[in-house]
Enzyme design. Structure first.
Site, PDB file in Angstrom:
ATOM      1  N   ASP A  43      -2.376  -1.201   5.917  1.00  0.00           N
ATOM      2  CA  ASP A  43      -2.682  -0.798   7.222  1.00  0.00           C
ATOM      3  C   ASP A  43      -3.992  -0.662   7.358  1.00  0.00           C
ATOM      4  O   ASP A  43      -4.692  -0.440   8.350  1.00  0.00           O
ATOM      5  CB  ASP A  43      -1.883   0.650   7.420  1.00  0.00           C
ATOM      6  CG  ASP A  43      -2.259   1.530   6.436  1.00  0.00           C
ATOM      7  OD1 ASP A  43      -2.848   1.357   5.523  1.00  0.00           O
ATOM      8  OD2 ASP A  43      -1.907   2.886   6.554  1.00  0.00           O
ATOM      9  N   ASP A  69      -7.151  -3.532   3.163  1.00  0.00           N
ATOM     10  CA  ASP A  69      -6.031  -4.351   2.863  1.00  0.00           C
ATOM     11  C   ASP A  69      -6.281  -5.843   3.470  1.00  0.00           C
ATOM     12  O   ASP A  69      -5.628  -6.775   3.109  1.00  0.00           O
ATOM     13  CB  ASP A  69      -4.716  -3.757   3.471  1.00  0.00           C
ATOM     14  CG  ASP A  69      -4.610  -2.322   2.746  1.00  0.00           C
ATOM     15  OD1 ASP A  69      -4.611  -2.219   1.516  1.00  0.00           O
ATOM     16  OD2 ASP A  69      -3.862  -1.784   3.638  1.00  0.00           O
ATOM     17  N   ASP A 108       1.016  -1.164   0.012  1.00  0.00           N
ATOM     18  CA  ASP A 108       0.071  -0.167   0.017  1.00  0.00           C
ATOM     19  C   ASP A 108       0.812   1.204   0.149  1.00  0.00           C
ATOM     20  O   ASP A 108       2.111   1.031   0.378  1.00  0.00           O
ATOM     21  CB  ASP A 108      -0.851   0.064   1.246  1.00  0.00           C
ATOM     22  CG  ASP A 108      -1.927   0.973   1.207  1.00  0.00           C
ATOM     23  OD1 ASP A 108      -2.558   1.326   0.097  1.00  0.00           O
ATOM     24  OD2 ASP A 108      -2.222   1.807   2.431  1.00  0.00           O
TER      25      ASP A 108
END
Length: 942
Positions: free
Chosen positions: A662, A666, A361
């Site tokens: 995070d 996700d 990410d």
């Protein structure tokens, strides 16, 4: 209830897939509620009974006994249990029918190793779960609602579809809701969408089909559970609760995602199966040969053959392997904890070292998760701001440019509602992150908040709104006879349209058409570089000027600021190290494609490609996606389902995928990936619960350090596997050929009994003591400096390659040959006539095997490098060798141990003879390695 409140599953209240396309009054009517009075209490109770509490469904906890039993699921462990059962059966037969006394040492020793391995694995995973404490607590604890015409504060779990909720700055949003009022409202949705910039909200319905193309990020009239209000206030009607929210949809995907078997687990399982087949084959072949050749017919003779089969099984199976693998992984866990990585599952340590792809990410992982002013563009030029020294990078340029930058940053400081507050030796932003970035830039350029506050006192403001796209504040300037200063910030084109002049140095000049075109072109260039742009302007006016819309005319344009969430400084080096190690970094984010591409290019991730959006992914077939993931390294504007598809496509290409993240969005991909890595500081509880590893410092560089640790651990696992298997093969070959060649070696007693060159207790002693300590020391062998210059090992490659098996076989044959030579030399008759007793010959053979293995442990540190390379780097290994020697001395000379292991005392000459025979192992292995290195140098392309 109308279709306006039907979700993707066709259930009323199941999600607001239609509510965003309807005006607020129609949504209220569909939900049967009045915005002023809210739901009646009786209706709330009815809807609670219909929809249930506003909470995510949690899976029942795994019982402790099931976690403990899972530690015994390894094929190698099951093989050891089977060997222990056979050994215990033989002991019981002797107890019942022959009246022998004593304990079943073989069975107890094997079971002790099995239980130790299970306990170590269970304790490590239990500690990790306690340390993470990853519970799903994404919903807000309390919610402000209107019910029965009264404003109340209720537990968020009591919310139902139709509830009217009030939202203010700093609130966590407790459910999915349709806005019916919004005043300068912005929400942070990074946990759901990955969008790093707060999203402005309004109440206007979306055009048909717009939401399908834009996804969550495009639903500007909706707020979502698990996000938070950044600035402003609003009023909204709840459209979905619990598992029917967008957060609940992700949690449902997480439940349906299965854990992946790690490469190490798969490789050890294959090794265990092969060893099991080999053990059964050896025992069966030896038993059949003895029955036929020796013409075994009596029960006692058959029992002797069975004891021999158990001895061969004990010799073939590396009993200490599961415990040593667990210990090696546990030591890796401790080292990774010191490097700020918490491991929740032991096997994850090694798996990370075999990763081909790190799918990361962007927000908070590769970037700092804080908006920062990166550049200021004024009439005289462009200045990059450098946070390292707290001053503009262009501060050495001419005074005119510096003056323009100072004026622009002052305007951004004044037209601002955010506050910088000290926190743990640093600063935190209270308010909108964009405004906070302007405050930080002004502070770093030398503007003192207290001094500016005394000089400029705010007397009026015209707030930002999505329709106005600008904010203005009016200040009384001290010492200027009551003159007013107007400061404006906003969209560059809007601010520019309100300006008639431009600041050049300390003078104001008319804003000519060519300059307007140049400013708009500079704005487009900044946006193309992935920066968010703002225009800044000011105007000085008389004290009696009315504080209304007319103050936003005839302003002086000061400049542009470009801001973004910048990369972490250490992330650039980490990406470069990953690439050097043959690992491809991939960015998967919900952010804008231009921003994602700019950050990826700055970090060295993008390469020559471009960002692929979620809409483009949705149009791809599975085959097209499988082809695309081979080259695409940046994905933007993706939703949770897209992330999961990308991970699965990478895995279908045979790649080992490490997924970092995070946010709540996700979590499904974290669980589906071969190794899931969550952020410990900014990560959500849901993502931490789904992950295998949690980073305590949210640092991408820690991931690369963990990769290095994982590769070192796997390299060490291979080292002690080479050592254990070659040593055990030497024991098997010694026993097997000793029995088959007994007449040639002088081992036959001539009484029809089966005589073994080694006893089962002696074999156990070698495996559990001599093998155990050196093998464990190999687990902490120092990291090879070249480990991060090699490509990841193929996913289907076993723990041991074909060349390694040949090396193991070579060492095993040399070990057995040396030991049998000593056996023959110590017994009367045979090829080399001796004068010793059987017990003396077995002790000499026993000692030769131990010394051969202690030589072998030095050779096992590398498959092809000389044992003299870095010979003294591992002090633990030399300590283990010394310990094993002392234990062997004890078993040879201590009376009680002599009785238990059937040994006799040896002379100094005997030790020298055993050492000389055992030295064939290092001498011949060094010659073999030299040949391998010479062939490699002479191979084409080398």
């Amino acid at each position: 209830m109308t279709a306006a409140t039907r979700g993707s599953r066709g259930e009323p209240g199941g999600g607001a897939l239609a509510a965003e396309r309807l005006p607020p009054d129609e949504v209220l009517a569909a939900l049967g509620v009045d915005a002023a009075s809210g739901l009646p209490s009786a209706e709330v109770r009815a809807r609670v009974g219909r929809w249930g509490p506003n909470a995510l469904r949690s899976l029942p906890p795994v019982p402790a006994w099931r976690k403990l039993l899972a530690q015994f699921a390894d094929p190698l462990v099951l093989l050891l249990v089977a060997a222990a059962v056979v050994s215990a059966g033989v002991w019981l037969r002797e107890e019942l029918h022959e009246g022998r006394s004593g304990l079943p040492f073989e069975a107890l020793a094997i079971l002790a190793i099995v239980l130790l391995n299970a306990a170590m694995g269970y304790v490590q995973e239990a500690r990790a779960e306690q340390a993470i404490a990853a519970l799903r607590r994404m919903s807000a604890a309390r919610a402000r609602v209107i019910r029965d015409g009264t404003r109340l504060e209720v537990p968020a779990t009591d919310l139902v579809p139709g509830d009217i909720i009030r939202l203010e700055e700093g609130d966590a949003i407790p459910a999915d809701a349709r806005l019916i009022e919004a005043s300068a409202l912005r929400t942070t949705e990074a946990a759901l969408t990955g969008e790093s910039v707060p999203v402005p909200k309004d109440t206007a319905p979306l055009a048909g089909g717009t939401d399908a193309a834009a996804g969550l990020a495009g639903r500007r009239n909706m707020v979502f559970s698990g996000t938070a209000v950044s600035t402003g206030r609003g009023l909204a009607v709840v459209t979905a609760t619990g598992m029917r929210t967008e957060l609940g949809r992700i949690a449902g995907m997480l439940e349906q995602t299965t854990d992946e078997t790690t490469p190490l687990q798969a490789a050890l399982a294959r090794l265990g199966r092969r060893l099991g087949i080999a053990v059964v084959a050896i025992a069966a072949a030896m038993t059949t040969t003895l029955v036929l050749v020796e013409e075994v017919r009596t029960v006692p003779a058959l029992l002797d053959v069975l004891i021999l089969a158990v001895a061969l099984a004990v010799a073939a199976v590396p009993e200490g392997l599961p415990a040593i693998v667990t210990a090696a992984l546990s030591l890796g866990v401790l080292r990774m904890a010191r490097r700020r990585a918490i491991v929740r599952r032991l096997a994850a340590v090694e798996t990370l070292g075999s990763a081909d792809v790190i799918a990361s990410d962007k927000t908070g992982t590769l970037t700092r998760n804080e908006m920062t002013v990166r550049t200021v563009v004024t009439a005289s030029g462009r200045v990059a701001l450098d946070r390292a020294d707290g001053a503009p990078a262009g501060s050495d340029q001419d005074e005119r440019l510096r003056s323009e930058v100072d004026e622009a940053l002052l305007a951004g400081f004044l037209a601002n509602d955010a506050v910088l507050q000290p926190h743990e030796g640093g600063w935190t932003v209270q308010g909108d992150p964009t405004e906070g970035a302007l405050l930080v830039a002004a502070r770093d350029a030398g503007l003192d908040a207290e001094t500016v506050g005394r000089r400029f006192v705010r007397v009026a403001e015209i707030p930002f709104s999505s329709e106005r796209r600008r904010m203005s504040t009016v200040h009384r300037e001290a010492g200027e006879d009551g003159r007013r200063l107007v400061a404006m910030k906003g969209a560059p084109d809007v601010v520019l349209s309100r300006c008639s002049r431009e600041r050049v140095g300390r003078q104001d000049r008319p804003l000519m058409p060519e300059r307007r075109h140049a400013i708009l072109a500079a704005t487009a260039a900044l946006a193309g570089a992935g920066l968010r742009t703002l225009g800044l302007a000011q105007r000085r006016m008389p004290e009696d000027a009315p504080p209304d819309g007319c103050v936003e005319q005839d302003l002086v344009f000061l400049g542009l600021v470009g801001m973004s969430d910048p990369p972490r400084p250490e992330a650039r080096e980490a990406v470069a190290r990953a690439r050097a190690a043959g690992i491809r970094p991939v960015m998967i984010t919900g952010d804008d494609p231009r921003t994602a591409a700019a950050i990826a290019a700055e970090l060295g991730i993008l390469g020559d490609g471009s960002a692929v959006t979620g809409a483009q992914l949705a149009a791809m077939s599975p085959e097209e996606l499988d082809e695309a993931v081979r080259t695409v390294s940046v994905y933007a504007r993706v939703d949770p389902a897209d992330k999961l598809r990308i991970v699965r496509a990478l895995q279908r290409n045979g790649l080992v995928v490490a997924m970092t993240g995070d946010g709540v969005n996700d979590a499904p991909a974290l669980k589906a990936a071969d190794i899931g890595i969550a952020m410990g500081l900014t990560g959500t509880d849901v993502s931490r619960e789904a992950a295998d590893i949690v980073l305590a410092d949210d640092n991408f560089a820690t991931i690369v350090a963990a990769v290095e640790e994982g590769r070192a651990i796997f390299s060490n696992i291979r080292k002690f596997l080479r050592y254990l298997l070659s040593s055990n093969l030497g024991e098997v070959a010694t026993v097997a050929f000793g029995v088959v060649l007994a007449p040639v070696l002088g081992l036959s007693l001539g009484t029809g009994e089966v005589v073994l060159p080694l006893l089962a207790t002696q074999i156990l002693w070698i495996n559990f003591v001599s093998d155990g300590a050196p093998a464990l020391a190999l687990a902490v062998d120092p990291v090879d400096p070249a480990v991060m210059t090699r490509p990841p090992r193929p996913r289907d490659e076993g723990v041991l390659t074909g060349s390694m098996w040949w090396s193991i076989g070579f060492v095993g044959v040399v070990t057995a040959s040396s030991s049998l030579f000593v056996l023959d030399a110590c017994l009367p008759g045979g090829l080399v006539a001796g004068t010793g007793t059987l017990r003396y010959a077995q002790t000499m053979t026993f000692t030769t095997l131990v010394l051969s293995q202690l030589y072998n442990v030095l050779n096992a540190r590398s498959a092809d490098a000389s044992a003299f390379d870095g010979l003294f780097r591992n002090r633990w290994l030399w300590g283990a060798i010394l310990l094993s020697l002392l234990l062997q001395v004890a078993v040879v000379y201590t009376p009680i141990l002599q009785q238990g292991f059937s040994t006799v005392s040896l002379s100094a000459g005997d030790w020298l003879f055993c050492g000389a025979a055992a030295s064939a192992v290092p001498v011949l292995e060094e010659l073999r390695k030299a040949v391998v290195r010479a062939m490699r140098r002479g191979a084409p392309g080398c």
